[in-house]
Write a protein that holds these residues in place. Structure first.
Motif, PDB file in Angstrom:
ATOM      1  N   ALA A  30      -8.974  -2.659  -4.567  1.00  0.00           N
ATOM      2  CA  ALA A  30      -7.557  -2.300  -4.633  1.00  0.00           C
ATOM      3  C   ALA A  30      -6.887  -2.776  -5.909  1.00  0.00           C
ATOM      4  CB  ALA A  30      -6.834  -2.865  -3.415  1.00  0.00           C
ATOM      5  N   ALA A  31      -7.506  -3.738  -6.615  1.00  0.00           N
ATOM      6  CA  ALA A  31      -6.918  -4.203  -7.874  1.00  0.00           C
ATOM      7  C   ALA A  31      -6.889  -3.093  -8.923  1.00  0.00           C
ATOM      8  CB  ALA A  31      -7.706  -5.395  -8.401  1.00  0.00           C
ATOM      9  N   GLY A  32      -7.688  -2.062  -8.722  1.00  0.00           N
ATOM     10  CA  GLY A  32      -7.690  -0.945  -9.664  1.00  0.00           C
ATOM     11  C   GLY A  32      -6.566   0.040  -9.445  1.00  0.00           C
ATOM     12  N   ILE A  33      -5.784  -0.114  -8.378  1.00  0.00           N
ATOM     13  CA  ILE A  33      -4.654   0.793  -8.109  1.00  0.00           C
ATOM     14  C   ILE A  33      -3.372   0.051  -8.450  1.00  0.00           C
ATOM     15  CG2 ILE A  33      -3.538   2.263  -6.398  1.00  0.00           C
ATOM     16  CD1 ILE A  33      -6.127   2.284  -4.822  1.00  0.00           C
ATOM     17  N   VAL A  34      -2.879   0.263  -9.626  1.00  0.00           N
ATOM     18  CA  VAL A  34      -1.696  -0.431 -10.137  1.00  0.00           C
ATOM     19  C   VAL A  34      -0.507   0.517 -10.074  1.00  0.00           C
ATOM     20  CG1 VAL A  34      -0.682  -1.598 -12.124  1.00  0.00           C
ATOM     21  CG2 VAL A  34      -3.109  -1.880 -11.616  1.00  0.00           C
ATOM     22  N   LEU A  35       0.611   0.027  -9.590  1.00  0.00           N
ATOM     23  CA  LEU A  35       1.798   0.871  -9.420  1.00  0.00           C
ATOM     24  C   LEU A  35       2.654   0.849 -10.682  1.00  0.00           C
ATOM     25  CD1 LEU A  35       2.916  -0.143  -5.805  1.00  0.00           C
ATOM     26  CD2 LEU A  35       1.244   1.586  -6.516  1.00  0.00           C
ATOM     27  N   PRO A  36       3.220   1.985 -11.056  1.00  0.00           N
ATOM     28  CA  PRO A  36       4.173   1.988 -12.178  1.00  0.00           C
ATOM     29  C   PRO A  36       5.489   1.328 -11.762  1.00  0.00           C
ATOM     30  CG  PRO A  36       4.051   4.161 -11.185  1.00  0.00           C
ATOM     31  CD  PRO A  36       2.988   3.339 -10.519  1.00  0.00           C
ATOM     32  N   GLU A  37       6.291   1.007 -12.741  1.00  0.00           N
ATOM     33  CA  GLU A  37       7.587   0.384 -12.454  1.00  0.00           C
ATOM     34  C   GLU A  37       8.500   1.384 -11.739  1.00  0.00           C
ATOM     35  OE1 GLU A  37      11.410  -1.585 -14.825  1.00  0.00           O
ATOM     36  OE2 GLU A  37       9.676  -0.783 -15.927  1.00  0.00           O
TER      37      GLU A  37
END
Length: 429
Positions: free
Chosen positions: A198-205
């Motif tokens: 899940a660390a590979g799914i980063v949310l935009p601001e």
């Protein structure tokens, strides 16, 4: 009247000598005299023209009487000597033709040298095209050249208000030619530099947009991330169990999708394949190696043409797998790429979406290293030790790690006569 007074009348007085007869005769106009009929009256004086040479003309006439003039160059003063200038240090004297015009330098040799360098560069690129393609983030030319040390880190271009992808590690590991093992299941793969799980799914601001607060945008992003995790990283779902976590996240108003998913798990059909939504392996044949699934992708959000908040996600999941009961034997990998689009609807044009739930508006998938002969709703990795399959891969090979293009155009159709979902040829796994 005296004799003196009478002398003014033209008669010759006794004290004045008379005119010389010879002179008087010479002054008489002859028949051939050109001035015989000339009358020097006032009209003659006024009509007479006067021409006198200028001072410079008289000066030049006086000089040329002893020294005739010499031929000179165009627009040069005849009486002004042209000094010879010595070229300053660091400058080059300009070459001119006989008419004083500058002569262009012959740059033929320079042009030949430039073309030679360009040709050498093109030959170098052609010889090492895989290396250059990896440096630019893509490679589509089969097994040869895919073991270069340049890692592939490119993401497809996305449009939207904001986007984000997982940061790369400080030091990228080179892609080596080693085969995967249980100790190092990602050896020889660009997935070495992907994030773990899940660390590979980063949310935009999350930012406020028209019709949606920043908190609503944040909620939509988090729900989309949770949906990706439930569909592709949930251990129970990967083992083939019912994806309860996924079902709990889908908007209950999207009942058609939920019904299709339930029917697919109850009875598989080619028209209703759970793999279109959930990644899963047959637990009787395949097991995951270790607990890490490598993830790389990008997420963005924007407003669609109708002003609805839309979240787009494009992620690749790399699963290290082995055959069940063969712990000391071959390890391979299977890749699943998902392109997902979710929406948050609002009135008055639509029924508002359920808060905290996800409405899936579109989905697209790509599978790499799964059997073309078996179609039962599970992923079936291919191993080098397996017998040759009946269905032969066809078409140009493509690299499943190449994420530089959108999913719709990333993998070419196997050939011109087969459907895009037919069995294609992989460049590497």
């Amino acid at each position: 009247m005296s004799d003196q007074e009478n002398s003014g009348g033209g008669s010759e007085g006794p004290g004045r000598p008379g005119p010389d007869p010879e002179v008087t005769a010479s002054r008489q106009p002859s028949e051939s005299d050109p001035f015989k009929d000339l009358v020097l009256d006032e009209e003659f004086v006024r009509g007479a023209g006067r021409r006198e040479p200028s001072a410079r003309a008289r000066m030049l006439a006086e000089r040329w009487r002893d020294e005739p003039p010499q031929a000179v160059g165009f627009r040069e003063a005849a009486d002004t000597p042209q000094p010879t200038r010595r070229p300053r240090r660091g400058f080059r004297r300009r070459r001119t033709d006989p008419w004083g015009r500058p002569v262009r330098r012959d740059r033929t040799n320079l042009k030949i040298a430039v073309w030679f360098v360009l040709l050498a560069a093109l030959l170098l690129v052609a010889d090492r095209q895989d290396t250059f393609r990896d440096l630019l983030g893509g490679n589509n030319h089969g097994e040869e050249g895919l073991t270069d040390s340049a890692p592939m880190t490119a993401q497809p271009s996305v449009s939207g208000i904001a986007s984000a992808a997982a940061p790369l590690p400080p030091t990228l590991q080179p892609v080596d030619p080693d085969r995967p093992t249980r100790e190092n299941p990602f050896a020889g793969s660009p997935a070495l530099n992907y994030a773990d799980g899940a660390a590979g799914i980063v949310l935009p601001e999350a930012k406020q947009v028209k019709g949606y607060s920043a908190a609503q945008v944040q909620s939509a992003l988090e729900a989309t991330r949770d949906l990706l995790i439930a569909a592709n990283l949930d251990p129970a779902a990967l083992r083939g169990e019912t994806p309860e976590a996924f079902r709990a996240l889908v908007d209950p108003q999207q009942s058609e999708l939920l019904d299709e998913l339930e029917a697919a798990y109850a009875r598989f059909t080619t028209e209703n394949d759970p793999l279109l939504t959930i990644a899963r392996f047959d637990p009787r044949e395949t097991e995951l190696v270790g607990s890490v699934v490598k993830v790389s992708g990008i997420m963005a959000y924007a407003l669609d043409d109708e002003g609805m908040l839309t979240v787009t996600a494009d992620y690749s999941f790399v699963y290290p797998v082995a055959k069940v009961g063969q712990a000391d034997r071959e390890v391979t990998r299977t890749l699943v790429r998902r392109a997902l689009e979710t929406k948050v609807y609002k009135g008055p044009s639509y029924e508002p979406s359920t808060k905290g739930k996800v409405w899936i508006s579109s989905r697209n998938s790509e599978f790499a290293n799964s059997s073309c002969d078996v179609d039962d709703g599970f992923l079936h990795p291919g191993f080098a030790s397996d017998p040759e399959e009946k269905t032969k891969p066809s078409g140009a090979p493509f690299d499943p790690y190449d994420r530089s293009q959108p999913l719709e155009t990333a993998a070419p159709s196997p050939d011109a006569t087969t459907a895009p979902d037919s069995c294609g040829l992989l460049a590497r796994i």
